[in-house]
Scaffold this motif. Structure first.
Motif, PDB file in Angstrom:
ATOM      1  N   ALA A 160      11.374  40.978   1.264  1.00  0.00           N
ATOM      2  CA  ALA A 160      10.124  41.025   2.025  1.00  0.00           C
ATOM      3  C   ALA A 160       9.935  39.798   2.901  1.00  0.00           C
ATOM      4  O   ALA A 160       8.957  39.711   3.661  1.00  0.00           O
ATOM      5  CB  ALA A 160       8.938  41.159   1.069  1.00  0.00           C
ATOM      6  N   GLY A 161      10.866  38.813   2.812  1.00  0.00           N
ATOM      7  CA  GLY A 161      10.743  37.602   3.606  1.00  0.00           C
ATOM      8  C   GLY A 161       9.590  36.720   3.168  1.00  0.00           C
ATOM      9  O   GLY A 161       8.933  36.079   4.002  1.00  0.00           O
ATOM     10  N   LEU A 162       9.321  36.662   1.876  1.00  0.00           N
ATOM     11  CA  LEU A 162       8.190  35.903   1.345  1.00  0.00           C
ATOM     12  C   LEU A 162       8.668  34.802   0.408  1.00  0.00           C
ATOM     13  O   LEU A 162       9.791  34.829  -0.095  1.00  0.00           O
ATOM     14  CB  LEU A 162       7.238  36.836   0.577  1.00  0.00           C
ATOM     15  CG  LEU A 162       6.458  37.870   1.396  1.00  0.00           C
ATOM     16  CD1 LEU A 162       5.803  38.879   0.468  1.00  0.00           C
ATOM     17  CD2 LEU A 162       5.417  37.184   2.265  1.00  0.00           C
ATOM     18  N   VAL A 187       6.162  43.989  -8.596  1.00  0.00           N
ATOM     19  CA  VAL A 187       6.533  42.920  -7.661  1.00  0.00           C
ATOM     20  C   VAL A 187       6.608  43.464  -6.232  1.00  0.00           C
ATOM     21  O   VAL A 187       6.167  42.809  -5.280  1.00  0.00           O
ATOM     22  CB  VAL A 187       7.871  42.279  -8.063  1.00  0.00           C
ATOM     23  CG1 VAL A 187       8.260  41.185  -7.068  1.00  0.00           C
ATOM     24  CG2 VAL A 187       7.785  41.685  -9.461  1.00  0.00           C
ATOM     25  N   ALA A 188       7.152  44.666  -6.078  1.00  0.00           N
ATOM     26  CA  ALA A 188       7.224  45.275  -4.745  1.00  0.00           C
ATOM     27  C   ALA A 188       5.815  45.517  -4.192  1.00  0.00           C
ATOM     28  O   ALA A 188       5.558  45.304  -2.994  1.00  0.00           O
ATOM     29  CB  ALA A 188       8.009  46.590  -4.822  1.00  0.00           C
ATOM     30  N   LYS A 189       4.909  45.941  -5.062  1.00  0.00           N
ATOM     31  CA  LYS A 189       3.518  46.165  -4.639  1.00  0.00           C
ATOM     32  C   LYS A 189       2.873  44.845  -4.211  1.00  0.00           C
ATOM     33  O   LYS A 189       2.146  44.795  -3.213  1.00  0.00           O
ATOM     34  CB  LYS A 189       2.739  46.789  -5.796  1.00  0.00           C
ATOM     35  CG  LYS A 189       1.278  47.097  -5.495  1.00  0.00           C
ATOM     36  CD  LYS A 189       0.621  47.867  -6.627  1.00  0.00           C
ATOM     37  CE  LYS A 189       0.510  47.025  -7.866  1.00  0.00           C
ATOM     38  NZ  LYS A 189      -0.237  47.718  -8.953  1.00  0.00           N
ATOM     39  N   LEU A 190       3.159  43.793  -4.943  1.00  0.00           N
ATOM     40  CA  LEU A 190       2.622  42.471  -4.606  1.00  0.00           C
ATOM     41  C   LEU A 190       3.159  42.007  -3.250  1.00  0.00           C
ATOM     42  O   LEU A 190       2.407  41.466  -2.431  1.00  0.00           O
ATOM     43  CB  LEU A 190       3.011  41.473  -5.699  1.00  0.00           C
ATOM     44  CG  LEU A 190       2.650  40.006  -5.455  1.00  0.00           C
ATOM     45  CD1 LEU A 190       1.140  39.826  -5.373  1.00  0.00           C
ATOM     46  CD2 LEU A 190       3.235  39.125  -6.561  1.00  0.00           C
ATOM     47  N   CYS A 191       4.436  42.218  -3.010  1.00  0.00           N
ATOM     48  CA  CYS A 191       5.042  41.813  -1.732  1.00  0.00           C
ATOM     49  C   CYS A 191       4.418  42.573  -0.565  1.00  0.00           C
ATOM     50  O   CYS A 191       4.187  42.003   0.514  1.00  0.00           O
ATOM     51  CB  CYS A 191       6.553  42.033  -1.774  1.00  0.00           C
ATOM     52  SG  CYS A 191       7.432  40.902  -2.874  1.00  0.00           S
ATOM     53  N   THR A 199       2.897  32.582   2.095  1.00  0.00           N
ATOM     54  CA  THR A 199       3.380  32.528   0.713  1.00  0.00           C
ATOM     55  C   THR A 199       2.500  33.387  -0.177  1.00  0.00           C
ATOM     56  O   THR A 199       1.339  33.655   0.146  1.00  0.00           O
ATOM     57  CB  THR A 199       3.395  31.075   0.192  1.00  0.00           C
ATOM     58  OG1 THR A 199       4.003  31.035  -1.087  1.00  0.00           O
ATOM     59  CG2 THR A 199       1.979  30.526   0.085  1.00  0.00           C
ATOM     60  N   VAL A 200       3.045  33.827  -1.300  1.00  0.00           N
ATOM     61  CA  VAL A 200       2.285  34.611  -2.270  1.00  0.00           C
ATOM     62  C   VAL A 200       1.545  33.649  -3.190  1.00  0.00           C
ATOM     63  O   VAL A 200       2.137  32.709  -3.730  1.00  0.00           O
ATOM     64  CB  VAL A 200       3.220  35.505  -3.108  1.00  0.00           C
ATOM     65  CG1 VAL A 200       2.405  36.319  -4.117  1.00  0.00           C
ATOM     66  CG2 VAL A 200       4.023  36.438  -2.213  1.00  0.00           C
ATOM     67  N   THR A 201       0.257  33.867  -3.363  1.00  0.00           N
ATOM     68  CA  THR A 201      -0.562  32.959  -4.157  1.00  0.00           C
ATOM     69  C   THR A 201      -0.941  33.568  -5.503  1.00  0.00           C
ATOM     70  O   THR A 201      -0.774  34.775  -5.731  1.00  0.00           O
ATOM     71  CB  THR A 201      -1.849  32.595  -3.405  1.00  0.00           C
ATOM     72  OG1 THR A 201      -2.666  33.774  -3.296  1.00  0.00           O
ATOM     73  CG2 THR A 201      -1.538  32.055  -2.013  1.00  0.00           C
ATOM     74  N   GLU A 202      -1.492  32.727  -6.371  1.00  0.00           N
ATOM     75  CA  GLU A 202      -1.967  33.197  -7.676  1.00  0.00           C
ATOM     76  C   GLU A 202      -3.103  34.198  -7.507  1.00  0.00           C
ATOM     77  O   GLU A 202      -3.236  35.141  -8.288  1.00  0.00           O
ATOM     78  CB  GLU A 202      -2.422  32.006  -8.516  1.00  0.00           C
ATOM     79  CG  GLU A 202      -2.679  32.350  -9.977  1.00  0.00           C
ATOM     80  CD  GLU A 202      -2.935  31.123 -10.827  1.00  0.00           C
ATOM     81  OE1 GLU A 202      -3.198  31.293 -12.031  1.00  0.00           O
ATOM     82  OE2 GLU A 202      -2.870  29.990 -10.296  1.00  0.00           O
TER      83      GLU A 202
END
Length: 348
Positions: A160-162, A187-191, A199-202
């Motif tokens: 996902a480039g994240l 994880v795919a849903k989160l991406c 960036t992915v945060t808490e």
């Protein structure tokens, strides 16, 4: 003996050796077993949806007609080329174990048999026959932990480039690991949710990963294994009224006791302290007290008896779907009552 250690399976799947014409995947994580068997099938080069070259069989059905497996294994593809035979839901069936013993000694040209099984003890006939077979490979699949879980997360983030900060990763890992396919899906849903962000945060993890039913399922399993008899009926009702399939409760309970069995072996046979065994497992902090209580109360013999009872109830619920809710409710309550009895005995 043809077998791999758990940490060697991914390397084998990267460069599979098709001199082995039968592969047995086994382990408590059904999603991981399914994902890895699909990876081997893809590497073999046969489209699983092609009815002329591939067939999927049920282990339960083969127990009634094991000749079907021999027929499919030795049948040439209608249009020529390779042939793929997959068997799902394998376990303690005697007919399948004996058939694997026979087929594992044969070199089946251009044919691959893939068998997906649950967790198998070293003494299990199916596992033993596969390990002994000259042309079979036994491949253990254990739940995502440590590097394996991080690797799966990194794969999805990279696609996902994240990127993800440490706090977010820790929060994510605390919610994953029960099932490989379900974990990858989360994880795919989160991406997808975080797509376009730097960036992915808490906060992203808290907003997307997991839901109330998943939390309630954990609570119900923890209550059952730690002897919270009075609290359990309400949790079961919350799950079933919200539409949670009964098989998910059965499978979650079965997996938990399988994990508990491995931990208890360290306590009873190697003298490992309960707190250290639980720390090594690294459960979510909310689940840790229940795991420590359960690990202190349940003995290996009691766990073995409970596993047999759960497996019998699962089979019964499959045979009579109309009674599956009643059977599942009984399985969980019986587990809680036995846990309470063991706790009381331990306090004497």
């Amino acid at each position: 003996m043809a077998q791999k250690k758990a940490g060697e399976v991914e390397a084998f799947l990267t460069r599979p050796d098709f001199a082995y014409s039968l592969a047995l995947f086994y382990g408590p994580d059904a999603g991981l077993v399914s994902e890895r068997s699909a990876k081997l099938a893809k590497a073999f080069g046969v489209d699983p949806s092609d009815p002329f070259s591939a067939v999927t069989l049920s282990a339960d059905e083969l127990e009634k007609d094991i000749g079907r497996l021999f027929d499919e294994a030795r049948t040439l593809s209608l249009l020529g080329g390779k042939r793929l035979v997959r068997v799902r839901g394998a376990g303690a069936g005697r007919q399948l174990a004996e058939a694997v013993g026979a087929l594992a000694g044969e070199r089946l040209a251009d044919t691959l048999i893939i068998i997906e099984a649950g967790d198998l003890k070293k003494s299990a006939a199916l596992r033993a026959n596969a390990e002994r077979g000259r042309h079979a490979m036994a491949l253990p699949c254990y739940q995502d932990e440590g590097r394996a879980l991080d690797q799966m997360i990194d794969e999805e983030l990279s696609a996902a480039g994240l990127s993800m900060d440490r706090e977010a990763r820790d929060a994510l890992k605390a919610r994953l690991g029960a099932d490989r396919i379900a974990s990858r899906g989360e994880v795919a849903k989160l991406c997808l949710y975080a797509l376009g962000a730097p960036t992915v945060t808490e906060d992203d993890v808290a907003a997307v990963v997991g839901d109330v039913s998943a939390d309630t399922l954990d609570e119900a399993i923890d209550a059952a294994v730690s002897g919270e008899v009075r609290r359990l009926p309400h949790l079961i009702d919350r799950l079933t009224t919200s539409g949670t399939p009964t098989f998910q409760l059965h499978q979650a309970l079965l997996r938990y006791f399988q994990q508990l069995q491995a931990l208890r072996e360290g306590v009873e046979r190697r003298g490992e302290p309960v707190s250290r065994a639980v720390e090594r497992r690294r459960p979510h902090f909310r689940r840790r007290p229940a795991m420590e209580t359960a690990l202190s109360a349940w003995t290996l013999s009691a766990i073995d008896a409970r596993l047999q009872a759960i497996e019998a109830d699962i089979l019964m619920s499959r045979k009579d779907a109309a009674l599956s809710l009643t059977i599942t409710h009984r399985t969980l309550m019986d587990s809680a009552v036995e846990a309470a009895r063991l706790k009381a005995r331990g306090r004497r």
